[in-house]
Design a protein around this motif. Structure first.
Motif, PDB file in Angstrom:
ATOM      1  N   PHE A   7       0.832  -1.196   0.000  1.00 38.78           N
ATOM      2  CA  PHE A   7       0.000   0.000   0.000  1.00 38.78           C
ATOM      3  C   PHE A   7       0.873   1.253   0.000  1.00 38.78           C
ATOM      4  N   GLY A   8       2.016   1.200   0.656  1.00 38.94           N
ATOM      5  CA  GLY A   8       2.883   2.391   0.734  1.00 38.94           C
ATOM      6  C   GLY A   8       3.636   2.561  -0.555  1.00 38.94           C
ATOM      7  N   SER A   9       3.516   3.708  -1.154  1.00 39.79           N
ATOM      8  CA  SER A   9       4.188   3.943  -2.430  1.00 39.79           C
ATOM      9  C   SER A   9       5.638   4.353  -2.208  1.00 39.79           C
ATOM     10  N   LYS A  10       5.958   4.785  -0.982  1.00 41.40           N
ATOM     11  CA  LYS A  10       7.327   5.221  -0.723  1.00 41.40           C
ATOM     12  C   LYS A  10       8.243   4.007  -0.677  1.00 41.40           C
ATOM     13  N   MET A  11       9.513   4.220  -1.040  1.00 42.54           N
ATOM     14  CA  MET A  11      10.496   3.140  -1.002  1.00 42.54           C
ATOM     15  C   MET A  11      11.334   3.214   0.273  1.00 42.54           C
ATOM     16  N   THR A  12      10.872   3.994   1.266  1.00 46.46           N
ATOM     17  CA  THR A  12      11.710   4.264   2.439  1.00 46.46           C
ATOM     18  C   THR A  12      11.226   3.529   3.675  1.00 46.46           C
ATOM     19  N   ASP A  13      10.322   2.489   3.511  1.00 44.41           N
ATOM     20  CA  ASP A  13       9.801   1.786   4.686  1.00 44.41           C
ATOM     21  C   ASP A  13      10.904   1.059   5.455  1.00 44.41           C
ATOM     22  N   SER A  14      12.043   0.808   4.815  1.00 46.50           N
ATOM     23  CA  SER A  14      13.127   0.090   5.494  1.00 46.50           C
ATOM     24  C   SER A  14      13.666   0.872   6.687  1.00 46.50           C
ATOM     25  N   LYS A  15      13.424   2.192   6.685  1.00 42.39           N
ATOM     26  CA  LYS A  15      13.953   3.007   7.794  1.00 42.39           C
ATOM     27  C   LYS A  15      13.360   2.563   9.142  1.00 42.39           C
ATOM     28  N   TYR A  16      12.144   1.988   9.120  1.00 40.55           N
ATOM     29  CA  TYR A  16      11.499   1.580  10.379  1.00 40.55           C
ATOM     30  C   TYR A  16      12.236   0.406  11.027  1.00 40.55           C
ATOM     31  N   PHE A  17      12.990  -0.347  10.223  1.00 37.26           N
ATOM     32  CA  PHE A  17      13.664  -1.531  10.742  1.00 37.26           C
ATOM     33  C   PHE A  17      15.103  -1.248  11.188  1.00 37.26           C
ATOM     34  N   THR A  18      15.600  -0.030  10.928  1.00 35.19           N
ATOM     35  CA  THR A  18      17.011   0.262  11.211  1.00 35.19           C
ATOM     36  C   THR A  18      17.212   1.104  12.460  1.00 35.19           C
ATOM     37  N   THR A  19      16.147   1.470  13.121  1.00 32.92           N
ATOM     38  CA  THR A  19      16.284   2.325  14.304  1.00 32.92           C
ATOM     39  C   THR A  19      16.998   1.592  15.436  1.00 32.92           C
ATOM     40  N   THR A  20      17.861   2.321  16.134  1.00 28.57           N
ATOM     41  CA  THR A  20      18.599   1.729  17.264  1.00 28.57           C
ATOM     42  C   THR A  20      18.304   2.476  18.564  1.00 28.57           C
ATOM     43  N   LYS A  21      17.277   3.292  18.535  1.00 31.15           N
ATOM     44  CA  LYS A  21      16.942   4.085  19.726  1.00 31.15           C
ATOM     45  C   LYS A  21      16.472   3.186  20.859  1.00 31.15           C
ATOM     46  N   LYS A  22      16.824   3.609  22.083  1.00 30.12           N
ATOM     47  CA  LYS A  22      16.360   2.880  23.263  1.00 30.12           C
ATOM     48  C   LYS A  22      15.319   3.727  23.979  1.00 30.12           C
ATOM     49  N   GLY A  23      14.459   3.071  24.734  1.00 28.00           N
ATOM     50  CA  GLY A  23      13.433   3.784  25.504  1.00 28.00           C
ATOM     51  C   GLY A  23      12.439   4.516  24.638  1.00 28.00           C
ATOM     52  N   GLU A  24      12.092   3.913  23.473  1.00 25.25           N
ATOM     53  CA  GLU A  24      11.196   4.607  22.550  1.00 25.25           C
ATOM     54  C   GLU A  24       9.736   4.269  22.780  1.00 25.25           C
ATOM     55  N   ILE A  25       9.416   3.345  23.707  1.00 26.31           N
ATOM     56  CA  ILE A  25       8.030   2.965  23.963  1.00 26.31           C
ATOM     57  C   ILE A  25       7.210   4.191  24.360  1.00 26.31           C
ATOM     58  N   PHE A  26       7.790   5.007  25.219  1.00 32.46           N
ATOM     59  CA  PHE A  26       7.063   6.203  25.685  1.00 32.46           C
ATOM     60  C   PHE A  26       6.755   7.151  24.522  1.00 32.46           C
ATOM     61  N   GLU A  27       7.763   7.330  23.645  1.00 30.70           N
ATOM     62  CA  GLU A  27       7.565   8.210  22.481  1.00 30.70           C
ATOM     63  C   GLU A  27       6.487   7.644  21.553  1.00 30.70           C
ATOM     64  N   LEU A  28       6.539   6.341  21.324  1.00 29.58           N
ATOM     65  CA  LEU A  28       5.538   5.714  20.445  1.00 29.58           C
ATOM     66  C   LEU A  28       4.146   5.876  21.026  1.00 29.58           C
ATOM     67  N   LYS A  29       4.041   5.758  22.341  1.00 29.34           N
ATOM     68  CA  LYS A  29       2.748   5.892  23.015  1.00 29.34           C
ATOM     69  C   LYS A  29       2.158   7.269  22.720  1.00 29.34           C
ATOM     70  N   ALA A  30       3.018   8.271  22.806  1.00 34.31           N
ATOM     71  CA  ALA A  30       2.564   9.653  22.550  1.00 34.31           C
ATOM     72  C   ALA A  30       2.136   9.812  21.096  1.00 34.31           C
ATOM     73  N   GLU A  31       2.912   9.262  20.180  1.00 36.54           N
ATOM     74  CA  GLU A  31       2.592   9.384  18.750  1.00 36.54           C
ATOM     75  C   GLU A  31       1.300   8.656  18.402  1.00 36.54           C
ATOM     76  N   LEU A  32       1.075   7.484  19.044  1.00 43.21           N
ATOM     77  CA  LEU A  32      -0.145   6.710  18.770  1.00 43.21           C
ATOM     78  C   LEU A  32      -1.396   7.456  19.214  1.00 43.21           C
ATOM     79  N   ASN A  33      -1.253   8.315  20.196  1.00 40.83           N
ATOM     80  CA  ASN A  33      -2.396   9.086  20.692  1.00 40.83           C
ATOM     81  C   ASN A  33      -2.466  10.471  20.061  1.00 40.83           C
ATOM     82  N   SER A  34      -1.671  10.684  19.030  1.00 43.79           N
ATOM     83  CA  SER A  34      -1.658  11.989  18.351  1.00 43.79           C
ATOM     84  C   SER A  34      -2.972  12.215  17.600  1.00 43.79           C
TER      85      SER A  34
END
Length: 966
Positions: A14-41
């Protein structure tokens, strides 16, 4: 997992962008809290990005279950891509968060009524993949609507969902009537809906072998054949596999189905081709061979099979394994295609060996010259395993095609002259088989074989050479020297060589007695006194016994004319081949084993069989007709078909071994005692000991055949113990009775503890109990009563407990049981509910009795009746089970089972596998027939059970397992 992967792929598309691979390369730690905030955006785009990050984390194995409520909140969206991602997350985490998953139910129900058919199908598919019991009940209503949806995409998805729901809660599916709806979908106008309905019903039917879900009739078959032309390739496979389970009424219907399935042979997908071949192979059984269409069909089957051999090596191997089965059943299909199976230099070894096997099966007088030229070429290759097989194949050709035998022997002699060690050894092994097939024809080559004696270092080759020397000792001048050279390292040889050497020297002694007395004395001493191997020791004692009784009689036994070996010793046994033909295109056809042999679990497996040939269009199941004269009322003779395993039962001798041992006369010496407990006199056909009867029967022994004096008392009296002369040989062991278990603990019966078991003694069923008084008071006034049960078990008398029954006292009680009580089917079948009353209270408990307690003493069927009954019971009623870790020989197993009234009707051995055919009769008159397969060296037994009441099969299997393992 497959469903998840498919959805992930769809979502990524469905995504026309070719940049979805960026989601698999993140090395950030403690991102659960950030994701929680984004999901409730509040921003939709930000939400979608956050969900993609969550799915990416989940895919690489991170635990993001803490975000469950936040992701579920994102379900309320019109964006199909986002909805798919959320559903993907739900399928993965719903099982670990069942209470939270209920939150999503309303959205599922709402999505099942969405105007977009893709969303409706997505919702019902996801609900089917969430294996949470709490959600299952909410799935019923949306699923019912989707099964009758106007859009075929939704209907086909819902059909598969029924099978998934059945796996979670079978009872719910039956109660809600989904199975009937699924059957209705077979008549759907859309071919993909039909294919999915067939796939779902087939899967459900596999888990319930005795159900009749796929009730196939000519009308249904016509609908399936119509849908076949328009399905996807996997839909075609589902339909073809379903067709293979149908048995046509006559040859006309069989031909009609074959004509409509034949176009599938030209399909590009090899799985479709093999499924079509399976259907045609099965339905060909119904066609008369003189029919023109039969010949046409044979010609049409060859090209697609040949085409499969141009694929990758792995696919070639699968195709070759299936072709191997096909040519054993119908070699005429590929008889003109020999060249296709010639080995290519770059074929992997597993493909080469399989091609070689098929070449032998197709070898005939017409093509043998071509085949031998190829095999001789293969014998000069560098791959040792392949060369060995090629040399052995030349020998198999000689045995199979008599006209080629001389040419094959000549080829083998040429190969022996190469002096390549492993080639020479394989050649000697196969020449031994050629001697067995064509006695007194090619013995002129023995001299050449003897020249290579020193180079033999493999047990099979050494054993073969020893057999040749022993068998043709009278033609070999220095036979005694040759065998003596082997005897020097007797204890270092393998068992195979030792056994062969023992037999060969006894043969030599019987042919040249004056020259070899010392040699035979030496080998018998080595075998009986210095060996730890029981097989070798027993054979040594038997030969010693024979020679000490009468050498002339021994000659009749040891030098008896041998039966010719069969043309094809490695063909699959006919009933197994029939079953494997019905599994063409599956793993069973690659392993050459029935599914029950490698599918884990002891659940009954349904056997498949080829239909009988109609020949003239008559119904296959036509009833027996009486003769025109109508005079004889005797039961019709059962005439087994050629090659029918059960048919041979009629010819087998199953007289029980005699257990009475003739008392030796006072003047008889130790050497004349019958070591085999009465078996040897029947072997020799005369009296034992120094009786003149043997001399009269066989003629007086020549003076040259004088027996060494030391034979008269070879082992000094220790043989009585060795052969257990005091015990009965072949006597059935006692009936199995399970150990006592606690049925009623004292904590639940105010101090009364009851442990017990069931036993069958002298034809009477007994409930044997130990009653223990752990209370502080005296117990009295005992009575017992049973609830209605499956086999009408009831007390045959009162429960007699001697009063007073004081504290800390234990009493053994045996309660006789009858089988004339009220009957009600229990679950499980052998469950027994008991009430025990005493002066304190009434106590209830339940226990299970082994069904072997109900096997009657008159349960041994006549062989002809057994055969007729086995054929008469439908194949659908046959179940197969595995008994693992069983260390018994077939004879020991038979004796143990006979002690529990499981009677062996016949026994036969096929390819090292002992097959016992057994019968037992239950107290309610139900007969159970069994086939027990025991493979030497394999600790797993296979037991097939046939019964008109198949629900008892599981209980009978449990009794088999208990008896054989205890």
């Amino acid at each position: 997992m497959q469903e998840w992967a498919n959805q992930l792929c769809e979502t990524r598309q469905f995504g026309s962008k070719m940049t979805d691979s960026k989601y698999f390369t993140t090395t950030k730690k403690g991102e659960i809290f950030e994701l929680k905030a984004e999901l409730n955006s509040d921003k939709k785009e930000k939400k979608k990005e956050a969900v993609k990050k969550v799915i990416a984390s989940m895919t690489v194995g991170k635990d993001v279950s803490a975000l469950f409520p936040d992701v579920v909140n994102c379900m309320q969206t019109d964006n199909l891509e986002l909805k798919k991602l959320v559903y993907l997350y739900l399928m993965n985490y719903a099982k670990s968060q069942p209470d939270m998953a209920i939150m999503a139910v309303n959205t599922f129900v709402k999505d099942c009524e969405d105007p977009n058919p893709l969303i409706r199908a997505l919702a019902v598919r996801t609900m089917g993949c969430i294996r949470v019991d709490k959600i299952t009940e909410y799935l019923c209503e949306p699923l019912r609507k989707c099964l009758k949806d106007e859009d075929p995409y939704v209907r086909k998805t819902a059909a598969v969902c029924v099978a998934k729901l059945h796996d979670i809660n079978a009872q719910l599916v039956e109660d809600q009537g989904f199975l009937d709806t699924l059957k209705d979908l077979i008549s759907d106008s859309n071919p993909m809906v039909v294919a999915n309905a067939v796939a779902a019903l087939s899967e459900i039917a596999e888990s319930h072998p005795n159900s009749n879900l796929l009730d196939l009739n000519p009308q249904t078959i016509n609908k399936l054949l119509t849908a076949l032309n328009e399905c996807t390739e996997w839909g075609q496979i589902f339909i073809l596999d379903c067709l293979a389970n149908y048995t046509p009424r006559d040859d006309r219907e069989s031909q009609s189905i074959c004509e409509r399935v034949t176009p599938r042979l030209s399909h590009a997908n090899s799985a479709v081709v093999l499924s079509a071949v399976k259907v045609l192979m099965k339905f060909m059984e119904m066609l008369p061979k003189d029919l023109d269409y039969y010949g046409t069909l044979l010609k049409k089957l060859a090209p697609p099979l040949v085409t499969l051999l141009s694929a990758e090596p792995e696919l070639q191997y699968v195709a070759l394994r299936n072709i191997n089965l096909i040519v054993q059943r119908r070699p005429e299909i590929l008889k003109h295609e020999m060249k296709v199976f010639f080995v290519k230099y770059n074929d992997p070894i597993y493909v080469k060996l399989e091609k070689l096997d098929i070449m032998i099966r197709l070898a005939s007088q017409a093509n043998i010259a071509q085949v031998l030229a190829e095999l001789k070429e293969y014998a000069t290759e560098v791959d040792v395993d392949f060369v060995r097989k090629a040399v052995r194949a030349i020998g198999r050709c000689a045995i199979k095609v008599e006209q080629s035998a001389e040419r094959c022997v000549s080829t083998l002699l040429d190969l022996i002259q190469t002096k390549v060690n492993y080639v020479v050894q394989e050649a000697i092994v196969v020449i031994k088989d050629i001697f067995r097939k064509y006695p007194n024809k090619y013995e002129s080559v023995i001299a050449t074989l003897c020249e290579n004696l020193d180079s033999l270092d493999e047990p099979e080759a050494r054993a073969a050479m020893i057999w040749i020397v022993g068998e043709y000792a009278e033609r070999i001048d220095n036979a005694d020297e040759l065998l003596e050279s082997f005897l020097e390292g007797f204890h270092d040889e393998s068992t195979q060589v030792q056994l062969q050497l023992l037999t060969a020297i006894v043969k030599l002694f019987l042919k040249k007695p004056t020259e070899t007395q010392e040699l035979v004395q030496q080998v018998l001493s080595l075998a009986t006194q210095d060996s730890d191997n029981p097989d070798l020791r027993d054979r040594g004692y038997i030969y010693w016994r024979l020679l000490s009784t009468d050498p002339v009689a021994a000659k009749e036994v040891v030098l008896a004319e041998k039966p010719l070996i069969s043309e094809e010793t490695d063909l699959i046994e006919p009933t197994l081949l029939e079953e494997l033909i019905c599994h063409i295109g599956t793993l069973a056809s690659v392993y050459h084993k029935p599914p029950s042999a490698f599918v884990e679990g002891s659940r009954g497996v349904q056997h498949k069989r080829l239909p009988g040939s109609g020949g003239s269009g008559e119904s296959v199941d036509s009833p027996d007709t009486t003769s025109a004269a109508g005079v004889s009322e005797a039961p019709p003779a059962v005439i087994p078909s050629q090659g029918d395993l059960l048919g041979d039962l009629l010819n087998l001798d199953l007289t029980p071994p005699t257990t009475t041992i003739p008392a030796p006369s006072s003047g008889m010496q130790m050497g004349a005692v019958d070591l085999l407990g009465g078996g040897l006199d029947s072997l020799l056909g005369g009296d034992l000991g120094g009786s003149p009867a043997i001399g009269a029967a066989f003629g007086a022994p020549p003076a040259a055949a004088a027996v060494p004096a030391s034979f008269s008392a070879p082992v000094g009296g220790g043989l009585d113990d060795l052969f257990d002369l005091g015990g009965g040989v072949g006597m059935p062991l006692g009936a199995y009775s399970p150990p006592k278990t606690i049925w009623l603990p004292a904590t639940k019966a105010k101090g009364l503890e009851i442990s017990g078991t069931f036993a069958r003694r002298a034809g009477v069923i007994q409930m044997e109990m130990t009653l223990t008084n752990k209370a502080m008071s005296v117990m009295a006034d005992f009575a017992i009563q049973f609830n209605r049960n499956s086999f009408g078990l009831a007390p045959a008398g009162p429960l007699q407990v001697l009063a007073p029954f004081t504290p800390n006292q234990s009493i053994e009680v045996a309660l006789p049981l009858s089988t004339v009580g009220p009957v009600m089917k229990m679950d499980p079948l052998s469950n027994l509910q008991v009430a025990v009353k005493n002066n304190i209270d009434v106590f209830y408990f339940s226990c299970q009795y082994p069904i072997s307690m109900l096997f009657l003493e008159d349960g041994k069927m006549e062989r002809q009746v057994f055969l007729a009954t086995w054929k008469d019971i439908p194949n659908d009623n046959e179940s197969q089970f595995q008994i693992k870790d069983c260390h018994l020989s077939s004879d020991t197993a038979s004796n143990k089972l006979q002690g529990s009234n499981i009677f062996t009707i016949a026994k036969r051995t096929v390819d090292g596998q002992d097959m016992l055919y057994q019968s037992m009769k239950l107290t309610n008159g139900i007969w159970v027939l069994a086939e027990l397969r025991v493979q030497t060296g394999n600790l797993m037994y296979m037991v097939s059970l046939k019964c008109r009441a198949p629900e008892v099969s599981q209980c009978v299997f449990q009794s088999y397992e208990a008896i054989l393992k205890n």
